[in-house]
Write an enzyme that holds these catalytic residues in place. Structure first.
Site, PDB file in Angstrom:
ATOM      1  N   CYS A 183       0.817  -1.216   0.000  1.00 21.93           N
ATOM      2  CA  CYS A 183       0.000   0.000   0.000  1.00 21.93           C
ATOM      3  C   CYS A 183       0.849   1.265   0.000  1.00 21.93           C
ATOM      4  CB  CYS A 183      -0.932  -0.005   1.205  1.00 21.93           C
ATOM      5  SG  CYS A 183      -1.815  -1.565   1.385  1.00 21.93           S
ATOM      6  N   LYS A 233      -9.951   6.657   4.025  1.00 21.41           N
ATOM      7  CA  LYS A 233     -11.298   6.308   4.465  1.00 21.41           C
ATOM      8  C   LYS A 233     -12.375   6.833   3.520  1.00 21.41           C
ATOM      9  CE  LYS A 233     -14.654   4.832   6.713  1.00 21.41           C
ATOM     10  NZ  LYS A 233     -15.273   4.626   5.411  1.00 21.41           N
ATOM     11  N   HIS A 241      -8.740   4.125  -1.537  1.00 20.02           N
ATOM     12  CA  HIS A 241      -7.442   3.476  -1.380  1.00 20.02           C
ATOM     13  C   HIS A 241      -7.140   2.539  -2.551  1.00 20.02           C
ATOM     14  CE1 HIS A 241      -3.930   1.748   0.253  1.00 20.02           C
ATOM     15  NE2 HIS A 241      -4.451   0.829   1.030  1.00 20.02           N
TER      16      HIS A 241
END
Lengths: 390, 390
Positions: A86, A331, A335
């Site tokens: 990530c 959030k 993502h």
């Protein structure tokens, strides 16, 4: 050693685009970055390219960097994929900075792209899971939500914080994301919404987890030697820090802090010659709500265990002393793995150049971006500084 | 800008080790690199790590760099995976050089690792195939052998070369590899063996194709500021060049040359201030025999179409003017994707420091390593120089 400046930054909307080509997404982000540059720039100006991706949703696992850079007209330019789960997009920017600082390149494209939603059934979950530790997390059935839930349990047990505090992260970030036309979940939510949501992995509920997104982001960097050809607005990469740690949570020293984030932050501050008190805003890696609280502490915004207090007191609200995740964060903004870290720098660039629209802060000078791979196996932190035009 | 020096290099045997852990392979290569350094060095000296892999055989697709560097005791050190298909290991070394030249690190570990053989049936073929262009090569059923067979057909049609010349590549490289205790296919072959072999993808036969290998390789680099702490034998990275091109063969300008290799070579020579005539040896990317002939031409060892002549005249034999692939090359030494490019630099380091055993050349000063991703979507070239001890 020449300094590195960000001269342009852009991104696609983050969202669910299963029919979208990863090439098209990357090209849209590249074009947005090009258009954001004050002076004329095109693919022919780029000396080097670095692309962060977990593997463009499996569509092109090998040579995925040249596969997207050829599509935007970069030919003969060295093009390399970097991957740190990530944090791939943040590490791509770091490599771009190194390319400039080493003197090998004057203008570098750093980008990130991911397609996550074009999968059936549980495949997205599995695809995300490849960034977890294999033997003791993924193969034992522990999802990423599960890993962060263990961190959240330990944190709530150890400190004076509650699941309502986790929900407050969601409320703040959704309020910000509702003002971001590029956000995936671009709606506000109430504390009740974010508290009464179904459980994903106890104590984390649906509002404590970021969505799985598709999208791309791109940043154009230039060396101090040539930055004046492209812009008078000097957004300098003042500091970069990175660190790794054990991939598996159970192997690490703490469940309530991410050591790689602490190290990366310390290094970035030291290089920039600033500290947390100098920051005007930060984008932090809130893949799960607990991660934002831990980031506050790892990055020195407050002492360990004080993250929830910072949030409750509104310090990290847009009107507070240190606004965090004005973009909406992972959030609400979303993502798309490889694009996330690069996308954080898009928000930071927009804030520093006064182009953040409804989310614009009042005349910021220093901004920080914090991008975490997996549950803390690798972290990269950038500190950007807007210099007065020279 | 500090210069980068290779102070140590080592590798595992390349071969078929389906039961071997990718971590163990990486650790074995790391230990071999550490032991090759004259002075004391350990994991604690390393400031940065870069790991090239296509994905360690799918065992850890995300965070694969931290997953192997934690296993050799690197903690808190920034660890990043780079991927450019079969050139991942060479690009890892290039990033390590950039880290040193940017001043961010004094000692850098560059490594590569792959496990290819732990798959059933045709899975290895598919896993390799992910580095091909997806829509028009892989999904239409074109294997890598098929892509290089198209290049070979075009080459044999255009120039005065025959399939026997392709077999001569195998004969030379197997003769070299037979003297390399790390080689996968460590046996000599006759021209008859290499000519009468079963067809893989016409005109390429079995001896015109490299094997699918497992293995790891590691190189330790140090900046000019600290190199004296580790060794008096100065092996300097004098030049580095890289370039990308379209991933799909059909989209490129030529079937008989690899433009990314030409560009990468030109850049490496320019940075090093030398030309092909100055080289004492080269390791080139002979994934298929045709690739070695094309490399001779792309790297300026001879004019286009003259590659077979160079080979026939023995110029690239160990006793010739420019020995190529003394290690055995991908053909005989083996091709564990991510480890291949790093492994080429292990051979170059061993030759320049007089540690190449039975393959040792007579007092070489300049060596080149040439690593190609896919069928030419990305290439990286390094020129190493042994400096007189200062």
């Amino acid at each position: 050693m020449p300094d590195a400046y960000i001269v342009g930054a852009g991104q696609t909307e983050f969202g669910t685009f299963p029919s979208e080509s990863y090439r098209t997404l990357f090209a849209e982000a590249f074009e947005a970055a090009v258009e954001s540059v004050d002076g004329p720039i095109d693919a022919g100006d780029v000396d080097e390219a670095v692309v962060g991706t977990l593997g463009v949703g499996g569509r092109q696992l090998g040579l995925s960097a040249p596969a997207v850079t050829e599509h935007v007209g970069l030919h003969n330019v060295p093009s390399t994929r970097v991957e740190n789960a990530c944090a791939a997009g943040g590490f791509a920017v770091r490599q771009a900075v190194q390319a400039i600082e080493s003197g090998i390149a004057d203008v570098v494209l750093a980008g990130g792209v991911e397609v996550m939603s074009d999968m059936s059934g549980d495949a997205t979950k599995y695809w995300l899971g490849v960034s977890g530790e294999t033997e003791w997390e993924r193969l034992t059935g522990t999802t990423f939500s599960g890993v962060y839930a263990q961190m959240a349990s330990a944190y709530l047990d150890r400190y004076d914080a509650t699941t309502e505090d986790l929900s407050r992260v969601a409320v703040k970030n959704h309020a910000n994301g509702a003002k971001n036309p590029k956000a995936h979940l671009d709606f506000a939510c109430s504390l009740a919404d974010a508290t009464d949501a179904p459980t994903v992995a106890d104590p984390l509920n649906l509002y404590h987890c970021c969505p799985t997104s598709d999208g791309a982001a791109a940043v154009l960097l230039a060396s101090g030697d040539v930055v004046g050809e492209y812009t008078d607005e000097r957004v300098r990469v003042a500091g970069v820090g990175a660190a790794s740690d054990r991939v598996g949570l159970a192997d690490r020293d703490s469940y309530t802090a991410i050591s790689a984030s602490k190290e990366a932050g310390t290094r970035a501050y030291e290089m920039a010659g600033v500290g947390p008190a100098d920051l005007d805003f930060a984008e932090v890696h809130d893949c799960f709500a607990i991660a934002e609280l831990v980031a506050y502490e790892d990055l020195g915004f407050c002492d360990p265990g004080e993250g929830a207090t910072l949030l409750r007191e509104g310090v990290t609200d847009p009107g507070g002393d240190l606004p965090v995740n004005t973009s909406g964060g992972l959030k609400s903004k979303g993502h798309p793995i490889g694009a996330t870290g690069t996308g954080q720098l898009v928000e930071a660039f927009d804030q520093l150049t006064g182009n953040a629209g409804e989310r614009q802060l009042d005349d910021p000078t220093y901004g920080l971006a914090h991008n975490v791979g997996g549950s803390g196996g690798a972290t990269v932190v950038h500190v950007l500084e807007r210099e007065a035009a020279r």
